[in-house]
Design an enzyme around this catalytic site. Structure first.
Site, PDB file in Angstrom:
ATOM      1  N   HIS A  84       0.810  -1.221   0.000  1.00 50.80           N
ATOM      2  CA  HIS A  84       0.000   0.000   0.000  1.00 50.80           C
ATOM      3  C   HIS A  84       0.847   1.277   0.000  1.00 50.80           C
ATOM      4  O   HIS A  84       0.311   2.377  -0.156  1.00 50.80           O
ATOM      5  CB  HIS A  84      -0.931   0.018   1.211  1.00 50.80           C
ATOM      6  CG  HIS A  84      -2.110  -0.901   1.084  1.00 50.80           C
ATOM      7  ND1 HIS A  84      -2.017  -2.174   0.578  1.00 50.80           N
ATOM      8  CD2 HIS A  84      -3.432  -0.726   1.393  1.00 50.80           C
ATOM      9  CE1 HIS A  84      -3.210  -2.749   0.593  1.00 50.80           C
ATOM     10  NE2 HIS A  84      -4.086  -1.886   1.072  1.00 50.80           N
ATOM     11  N   TYR A 279     -18.119  48.497  -3.230  1.00 46.26           N
ATOM     12  CA  TYR A 279     -18.440  47.299  -2.449  1.00 46.26           C
ATOM     13  C   TYR A 279     -17.245  46.773  -1.671  1.00 46.26           C
ATOM     14  O   TYR A 279     -17.391  46.250  -0.566  1.00 46.26           O
ATOM     15  CB  TYR A 279     -18.935  46.179  -3.374  1.00 46.26           C
ATOM     16  CG  TYR A 279     -20.328  46.375  -3.930  1.00 46.26           C
ATOM     17  CD1 TYR A 279     -21.079  47.508  -3.646  1.00 46.26           C
ATOM     18  CD2 TYR A 279     -20.886  45.400  -4.746  1.00 46.26           C
ATOM     19  CE1 TYR A 279     -22.345  47.679  -4.169  1.00 46.26           C
ATOM     20  CE2 TYR A 279     -22.163  45.554  -5.275  1.00 46.26           C
ATOM     21  CZ  TYR A 279     -22.886  46.697  -4.981  1.00 46.26           C
ATOM     22  OH  TYR A 279     -24.140  46.853  -5.507  1.00 46.26           O
ATOM     23  N   PHE A 328     -13.838   5.316   7.842  1.00 47.34           N
ATOM     24  CA  PHE A 328     -12.657   5.754   7.086  1.00 47.34           C
ATOM     25  C   PHE A 328     -13.024   6.681   5.935  1.00 47.34           C
ATOM     26  O   PHE A 328     -12.143   7.284   5.314  1.00 47.34           O
ATOM     27  CB  PHE A 328     -11.934   4.530   6.500  1.00 47.34           C
ATOM     28  CG  PHE A 328     -12.865   3.618   5.738  1.00 47.34           C
ATOM     29  CD1 PHE A 328     -13.391   3.981   4.517  1.00 47.34           C
ATOM     30  CD2 PHE A 328     -13.237   2.398   6.283  1.00 47.34           C
ATOM     31  CE1 PHE A 328     -14.272   3.156   3.830  1.00 47.34           C
ATOM     32  CE2 PHE A 328     -14.114   1.557   5.604  1.00 47.34           C
ATOM     33  CZ  PHE A 328     -14.637   1.954   4.374  1.00 47.34           C
ATOM     34  N   GLU A 413     -14.944  -0.618  -3.445  1.00 53.03           N
ATOM     35  CA  GLU A 413     -14.887   0.731  -2.873  1.00 53.03           C
ATOM     36  C   GLU A 413     -15.313   1.699  -3.973  1.00 53.03           C
ATOM     37  O   GLU A 413     -14.498   2.318  -4.649  1.00 53.03           O
ATOM     38  CB  GLU A 413     -13.477   0.998  -2.343  1.00 53.03           C
ATOM     39  CG  GLU A 413     -13.137   0.011  -1.228  1.00 53.03           C
ATOM     40  CD  GLU A 413     -11.667  -0.103  -0.912  1.00 53.03           C
ATOM     41  OE1 GLU A 413     -10.864   0.671  -1.469  1.00 53.03           O
ATOM     42  OE2 GLU A 413     -11.310  -0.990  -0.109  1.00 53.03           O
TER      43      GLU A 413
END
Length: 508
Positions: A84, A279, A328, A413
């Site tokens: 990972h 403004y 998560f 996922e």
């Protein structure tokens, strides 16, 4: 010794800043230690009983249905981390790395993650001994947590990857060794517990919120100086105008402006020089105030997130239960970070328009581009270009990341938040805002000089004197980026707000 005690429930944004930037020492509370031990005992029981539980005795993501033997459980955790660790891009700054480590430790300290106490303690020890893993910025989808960047943090814990120790970039193993530590072997659930969370986006977000709070106060101070430089009308800040539209941020900003400008001989009343201002002067409370309200929302989201359990599965030791959920998923933080980016972009946007009113002789009674010998000197001409460039860049960066989603893990996922991208963009926007405000600060001081020895407001006088200690009046052209950097440092360091509040009391 300055320290922060973490228990998983009471960390503040100021605590995060103190650990990340000021090197505060971190300790685990006794209560947290007990909770961690109890949760780990339950994980050990499930492992011993060979009970099938996600991430403990199964694979991850689409491999959730693959049962892992007891013999392979430790290898599973190591494989998770090394496979990972796919982040790319630039390295995160040390302050962000430290914030990431702190937030991950605090989440684990809640006692719902199932790590061993020794593993959590190692993460805390790395913080305290200043072993800072090399973590790359890009690669998180912001759901299933910040998997890729957090894996780079954990690589060092297992003696892999790279880290800085005493400013030296070393292998993870060597950095640990020099700090008097040894790598650990992760056991069941620990790899997943360490990387499955929103701590990267939240770490960036916590520091960004803190910086934004400072910049919003600074923007009121600097805008007030511009009001004086342009002889602005203060009736627009009259309290009853804002009480009949009681937006909280608007009320706060109007109150700040009157407090800052109290005692000024440069401001005017309605009809004295003109009936109305443009403004960018008249609507400062409405514009700045809306960003203040946005920041309040973002701050609440981050305060909740830094004390949340955001991994999966969660261990409910009191019920002897392991539950797979979705904490998560970074959607709350993603939306908040996009909102922060938009809100802060507007602060730079209106600041640049005030700079234009200061340098454009067609819009004021000041020398063109705030220089006496225009033509020979360019004065603030190109400083306005820089502000415009930064504002334009912010408009690109302010496009929301959270509206995008790309499915991952073979469509298991299938909706992700992109929250870490949103947080990184917000941080870049905030940097740009500080530079635009720095340019306005310089231009407002220069314009005030052309008004002679006028009495400034109680707050703006402090701000004016502060910039003049560092940057003198621009008589002839000189290298401008040096002045811009000095002014911006006064702004983004918090010094401007600190000195003004010391003189006139707290701004809102």
């Amino acid at each position: 010794m300055n320290k922060v005690i973490i228990d998983g429930n009471s960390l503040t944004i100021e605590d995060v800043v103190n650990v990340a930037r000021n090197g505060y020492f971190v300790e685990l509370s006794d209560e947290a230690k007990e909770r961690v031990k109890k949760a780990r005992n339950l994980v050990d029981k499930f492992v011993e009983d060979e009970k099938v539980e996600y991430g403990i005795t199964t694979g991850f993501g689409k491999f959730a249905d693959v049962v892992i033997s007891k013999e392979d459980a430790k290898k599973l955790q190591r494989n998770l981390i090394v496979s990972h660790a796919c982040a790319v891009g630039n390295e995160f700054d040390t302050e962000i790395v430290r914030a990431i480590m702190l937030l991950r430790a605090n989440a684990l300290a809640k006692g719902y993650s199932g790590v061993r106490l020794s593993t959590l303690q190692m993460l805390v020890d790395m913080l305290n001994r200043k072993v800072h893993p090399v973590i790359y910025e890009k690669g998180s989808l912001g759901a299933s947590g910040d998997l890729a960047p957090l894996s780079h943090m954990v690589l060092v814990m297992i003696g892999e990857g790279e880290a800085y120790y005493n400013g030296e970039r070393l292998s993870g193993k060597e950095a640990l060794h020099k700090a008097g530590m040894e790598p650990i072997e992760l056991v069941e659930k620990e790899g997943l517990a360490l990387i499955n969370g929103t701590q990267v986006m939240t770490a960036i977000g916590a520091l960004a919120v803190y910086d934004a709070m400072n910049l919003l106060k600074a923007s009121d101070i600097i805008a007030a100086m511009t009001v004086e430089a342009l002889r602005g009308i203060t009736d627009a800040y009259y309290h009853r105008v804002h009480e009949v539209r009681p937006q909280k941020g608007q009320l706060k900003c109007a109150k700040n402006l009157l407090k800052l400008l109290e005692g000024s001989s440069l401001t005017t009343r309605q009809g004295q020089l003109r009936v109305q201002d443009a403004y960018t002067l008249r609507c400062i409370p409405q514009i700045h105030g809306a960003s203040k309200d946005a920041l309040e929302y973002v701050k609440k989201v981050i305060e909740i997130e830094i004390n949340s359990a955001t991994d999966n599965p969660l261990i409910f030791e009191d019920e002897m239960k392991v539950v797979s959920g979705g904490n998560f998923h970074g959607q709350p933080v993603a939306l908040a970070m996009d909102f922060l980016g938009i809100a802060m972009s507007e602060i730079a946007n209106v600041s640049e328009r005030r700079i234009e009113r200061l340098v454009n002789y067609q819009l004021n009674d000041l020398p063109a581009f705030l220089t006496k010998n225009g033509g020979l000197n360019s004065g603030f001409m190109i400083a306005q270009y820089t502000a415009a460039s930064l504002v334009s860049e912010n408009k690109v960066l302010a496009h929301p990341a959270s509206v995008d989603s790309i499915p991952s893990s073979a469509n298991q996922e299938d909706h992700v938040s992109m929250g870490t991208i949103a947080a990184r963009k917000a941080r870049n926007i905030i940097y740009n805002v500080s530079r635009v405000l720095g340019i306005e600060y310089l231009a407002a001081a220069q314009a005030i000089d052309f008004r002679g020895n006028a009495k400034l407001g109680n707050g703006t006088e402090v701000a004016y004197k502060l910039i003049r200690k560092e940057v003198e009046h621009l008589d002839e052209d000189r290298i401008m980026y040096i002045d811009i950097n000095k002014a911006s440092k006064i702004v983004d360091s918090g010094l401007l707000v600190k000195e003004v509040e010391k003189a006139i009391g707290k701004l809102e």
